[in-house]
Enzyme design. Structure first.
Site, mmCIF file in Angstrom:
data_model
loop_
_atom_site.group_PDB
_atom_site.id
_atom_site.type_symbol
_atom_site.label_atom_id
_atom_site.label_comp_id
_atom_site.label_asym_id
_atom_site.label_seq_id
_atom_site.Cartn_x
_atom_site.Cartn_y
_atom_site.Cartn_z
ATOM 1 N N GLY A 1 56.123 84.825 18.692
ATOM 2 C CA GLY A 1 55.328 86.008 18.982
ATOM 3 C C GLY A 1 56.048 86.840 20.020
ATOM 4 N N SER A 2 55.739 86.606 21.301
ATOM 5 C CA SER A 2 56.469 87.290 22.376
ATOM 6 C C SER A 2 57.942 86.895 22.370
ATOM 7 C CB SER A 2 55.842 86.961 23.731
ATOM 8 O OG SER A 2 54.542 87.508 23.827
ATOM 9 N N ARG B 1 56.446 101.027 20.800
ATOM 10 C CA ARG B 1 55.471 100.914 21.884
ATOM 11 C C ARG B 1 54.905 102.268 22.287
ATOM 12 N NH1 ARG B 1 59.160 96.207 24.645
ATOM 13 N NH2 ARG B 1 58.281 94.522 23.357
ATOM 14 N N TYR C 1 68.563 91.333 15.398
ATOM 15 C CA TYR C 1 68.001 91.261 16.759
ATOM 16 C C TYR C 1 68.126 92.595 17.469
ATOM 17 C CZ TYR C 1 72.665 91.122 18.905
ATOM 18 O OH TYR C 1 73.931 91.447 19.332
ATOM 19 N N GLU D 1 52.919 94.458 19.385
ATOM 20 C CA GLU D 1 54.154 95.158 19.772
ATOM 21 C C GLU D 1 54.485 94.967 21.245
ATOM 22 O OE1 GLU D 1 55.278 98.853 18.072
ATOM 23 O OE2 GLU D 1 53.907 98.629 16.368
ATOM 24 N N SER E 1 50.660 92.840 27.114
ATOM 25 C CA SER E 1 50.654 93.534 28.410
ATOM 26 C C SER E 1 51.548 92.832 29.420
ATOM 27 C CB SER E 1 49.225 93.649 28.941
ATOM 28 O OG SER E 1 48.484 94.591 28.181
ATOM 29 N N GLY F 1 23.947 103.082 26.427
ATOM 30 C CA GLY F 1 22.878 102.110 26.550
ATOM 31 C C GLY F 1 22.688 101.278 25.298
ATOM 32 N N GLY F 2 21.432 101.022 24.966
ATOM 33 C CA GLY F 2 21.123 100.205 23.804
ATOM 34 C C GLY F 2 21.655 100.802 22.522
ATOM 35 N N PHE G 1 56.558 95.831 8.459
ATOM 36 C CA PHE G 1 57.610 95.343 9.360
ATOM 37 C C PHE G 1 57.325 93.877 9.649
ATOM 38 C CE2 PHE G 1 59.482 94.810 13.625
ATOM 39 C CZ PHE G 1 60.710 95.446 13.497
#
Length: 416
Positions: A166-167, A277, A266, A397, A400, A373-374, A158
């Site tokens: 972008g946005s 989304r 569009y 997509e 936020s 942890g590690g 797509f």
């Protein structure tokens, strides 16, 4: 295998299966009907979940680390997705698909993400964006030509985003010029998922700049028309999922390959991304659950100060909080999916699901590293990969901030 499940799971008509989880509005009209929870799935959907779980565990899991390190999707994984019927989940059987519900696609995306979010997004984009555009907007002739290929063997991509769009997706600069019975496409696309392996591309280009976004048109191109990969990105996460810059230099596309009509691109993009989304929410949901399921058992196996570290209250409360956050993401995601499936408004709910699931994925996967942890900080266990993969959820997509803007607009409309 997936197709066989779809054909044999239930003795009821497919339309009934797809609507098996009726909406609250519908159920209120049936006196005495039980209102099911969002954890209620049809027999078919449960079988699909089990089938995808087996595929993810048996086929995908052994290749996850190698694919991540090589930053390349194993071709056998893509082949397996097609063989399992997971690349045409909603597509009709007449067009080679599994003819199942939207929720079934969301289930598949979630289950794949529990093991590898890279494989999940490949399946997601192919199903919820590429296939859906053709199912909803293509002519019958176009469906007959392209959907069987997308269901059985050819990966789709797509192509909307560009360096300057972008946005603000409709600031795109790619142009299409009419030349007889063809259009000549010039421009470039960036951050395009699946593009390295794809053979079919949905390309958004403007046929009349004077009309602004109303000149944007969706074209279907094939790789052999001259689509060029200019750059394959090296990414923080979802490394096995290809993300490329594509070049279109005098690419000739037949006018017959316009999808949905001239100037309708569009509208197609807006509507499809709203559905997409929910797919990303499912991916982030599965990612969070996968990280949780990997890290928590470890804490009951490792002891310090004479007891398993997971039994300390400070750890136990973190598990409880994370589990609740994951459950909230699950409910938001499947609520949006069921609303979409039932023909109800779902744009706000999809934005909520994606925003929250992305936050939860990053938070839980980050905590999972700390819980181990590690050991969690090393690449040996794979838990750090979940965190790296989670970061994209807040970006693609719709960032936020875009999701919050969408939600805020609905709130303003409802209360002003």
């Amino acid at each position: 295998m997936f197709r066989n499940i779809v054909k044999t799971a239930l003795p009821v008509p497919r339309r009934t299966v797809a609507r098996g989880f009726a909406t609250t509005r519908t159920r209120r009209n049936v006196e005495g009907a039980r209102i099911a929870s969002l954890d209620t799935f049809t027999e078919e959907e449960n079988m699909i979940r089990e089938s995808v779980q087996r595929f993810a565990t048996d086929v995908v899991k052994p290749k996850v680390r190698e694919m991540d390190e090589k930053e390349m999707m194993d071709p056998s994984i893509i082949k397996g997705l097609f063989e399992q019927g997971l690349m045409g989940i909603e597509t009709s059987a007449d067009h080679g698909g599994s003819e199942s519900s939207f929720t079934s696609a969301i289930i598949a995306i979630e289950e794949l993400a529990k093991v590898d979010p890279s494989v999940s997004v490949l399946c997601d984009v192919h199903n919820t964006l590429v296939n859906t555009v053709l199912r909803k907007y293509a002519t019958e002739e176009q469906k007959a030509k392209w959907l069987p290929q997308l269901s059985e063997s050819k990966l789709g991509s797509f192509c909307l985003s560009e360096a300057a769009s972008g946005s603000d997706a409709f600031a795109l600069q790619t142009r299409a010029t009419k030349s007889g019975d063809d259009y000549i496409i010039n421009g470039s696309k960036m951050w395009i998922t699946n593009s390295y392996e794809a053979e079919i591309f949905l390309v958004f280009a403007n046929i009349d700049s004077s009309k602004g976004y109303k000149g944007i048109t969706c074209f279907l191109a094939t790789k052999d028309m001259g689509v060029q990969i200019a750059k394959k990105e090296e990414k923080l996460g979802i490394r096995a999922s290809s993300t490329c810059t594509l070049s279109f230099d005098d690419v000739k596309i037949p006018a017959a390959n316009i999808i949905g009509g001239e100037g309708k691109g569009y509208k197609i993009a807006i509507e499809i991304l709203n559905e997409g989304r929910i797919g990303i929410a499912a991916q982030m949901l599965g990612l969070a659950q996968g990280a949780f399921d990997l890290a928590v058992p470890y804490t009951y196996q490792r002891s310090q100060f004479g007891q398993p570290i997971g039994t300390f209250q400070g750890m136990a409360f973190q598990f409880a909080e994370a589990a609740t956050q994951i459950e909230a993401a699950r409910l938001l995601t499947y609520n949006a999916a069921r609303r979409k499936e039932s023909g109800l408004s779902f744009v706000k709910e999809a934005a909520m699901a994606k925003w929250w699931a992305s936050k939860v994925a990053e938070s839980v996967s980050g905590k999972a590293i700390e819980w181990m942890g590690g050991t969690g900080f090393t690449r040996e266990t794979g838990v750090e990969k979940y965190w790296r993969d989670s970061k994209i959820g807040a970006i693609y997509e719709g960032t936020s901030n875009i999701q919050l803007q969408t939600i805020a607009k609905f709130i303003q409309k409802e209360h002003s």
